[in-house]
Scaffold this active site. Structure first.
Site, short mmCIF file in Angstrom:
data_model
loop_
_atom_site.label_atom_id
_atom_site.label_comp_id
_atom_site.label_asym_id
_atom_site.label_seq_id
_atom_site.Cartn_x
_atom_site.Cartn_y
_atom_site.Cartn_z
N ASP A 8 3.33 4.23 8.72
CA ASP A 8 4.11 5.38 9.15
C ASP A 8 3.12 6.45 9.62
O ASP A 8 1.90 6.19 9.73
CB ASP A 8 5.06 5.86 8.04
CG ASP A 8 4.34 6.47 6.84
OD1 ASP A 8 3.09 6.49 6.82
OD2 ASP A 8 5.03 6.93 5.92
N CYS A 65 0.79 3.72 4.33
CA CYS A 65 1.58 4.96 4.36
C CYS A 65 0.78 5.99 3.55
O CYS A 65 -0.43 5.83 3.37
CB CYS A 65 3.01 4.75 3.86
SG CYS A 65 3.19 4.25 2.16
N THR A 67 0.91 6.71 0.37
CA THR A 67 0.50 6.15 -0.93
C THR A 67 0.42 4.63 -0.96
O THR A 67 -0.14 4.07 -1.90
CB THR A 67 1.52 6.55 -2.00
OG1 THR A 67 2.80 6.03 -1.59
CG2 THR A 67 1.61 8.06 -2.15
N HIS A 98 -4.64 -14.91 -7.84
CA HIS A 98 -3.63 -15.22 -8.86
C HIS A 98 -2.19 -15.11 -8.36
O HIS A 98 -1.33 -15.87 -8.80
CB HIS A 98 -3.79 -14.29 -10.07
CG HIS A 98 -5.06 -14.52 -10.83
ND1 HIS A 98 -5.26 -14.05 -12.12
CD2 HIS A 98 -6.22 -15.15 -10.50
CE1 HIS A 98 -6.47 -14.38 -12.54
NE2 HIS A 98 -7.08 -15.04 -11.56
N HIS A 133 -1.67 -20.88 -11.57
CA HIS A 133 -1.03 -19.73 -10.91
C HIS A 133 0.11 -20.15 -9.99
O HIS A 133 1.00 -19.35 -9.71
CB HIS A 133 -2.07 -18.94 -10.11
CG HIS A 133 -3.20 -18.44 -10.97
ND1 HIS A 133 -3.01 -17.52 -11.97
CD2 HIS A 133 -4.51 -18.76 -10.99
CE1 HIS A 133 -4.16 -17.28 -12.57
NE2 HIS A 133 -5.09 -18.02 -11.99
#
Ligand code: RB5
Length: 148
Positions: A8, A65, A67, A98, A133
């Site tokens: 963004d 973005c 965060t 993993h 995994h």
């Protein structure tokens, strides 16, 4: 590798920086935008990156973005996406090894460009370990069926 990038307005500078660097490294980069500093909605870009991945035309996605959080929340609601918000290289390696993460989410307001570069390198250069995994990731992805 074939990599799709999106951001963004709050992640535009870091997204463009990483796209230039990835192309210089020889990766094939698809940029779904945004390409302007005008305010826009992060789910639109997360959905575009998710679509590129689920279509099979790219191997990994990178979303930026402010965060990384809203991008990951949106991307993880798309069937087949395993998105991780990363701010350290240990987690970048671990989530590939993993969790077989296929989307890397970064916060331009959280990490500097140097750390972001190291996180991207760690993410792209670490293979999924499989083994014990694989069953865990399969259980995780079984939730996609319940969502449908
Ligand atoms: C934009 O201000 C900001 O909310 C967005 O970039 C992101 O951080 C949301 O998760």
């Amino acid at each position: 590798m074939r990599i799709v990038v999106g951001s963004d307005h709050a992640g535009l500078v870091l997204k463009d920086h990483l796209a230039v660097r990835l192309r210089a490294q020889g990766h094939e980069v698809e940029d779904v935008g945004t390409n302007s500093s005008a305010s826009c909605d992060y789910p639109d870009l997360a959905n575009a990156v998710g679509s590129a991945l689920t279509s099979g035309r790219v191997d990994f996605g990178i979303l930026v973005c402010g965060t990384g959080q809203g991008m990951a929340m949106t991307a993880n609601r798309i069937s087949g996406i395993r998105a991780a918000v990363l701010s350290d290289t240990f987690s970048a390696r671990s989530t590939r090894a993993h969790n077989d993460a296929n989307v890397l989410c970064l916060g331009q307001r959280v990490v500097g460009s140097g750390l972001a570069e190291d996180i991207v390198d760690a993410f792209l250069n670490t293979p999924f370990e499989g083994g014990r995994h694989a069953g865990r990731v399969a259980k995780m992805m079984a939730n996609d069926v319940e969502k449908a």
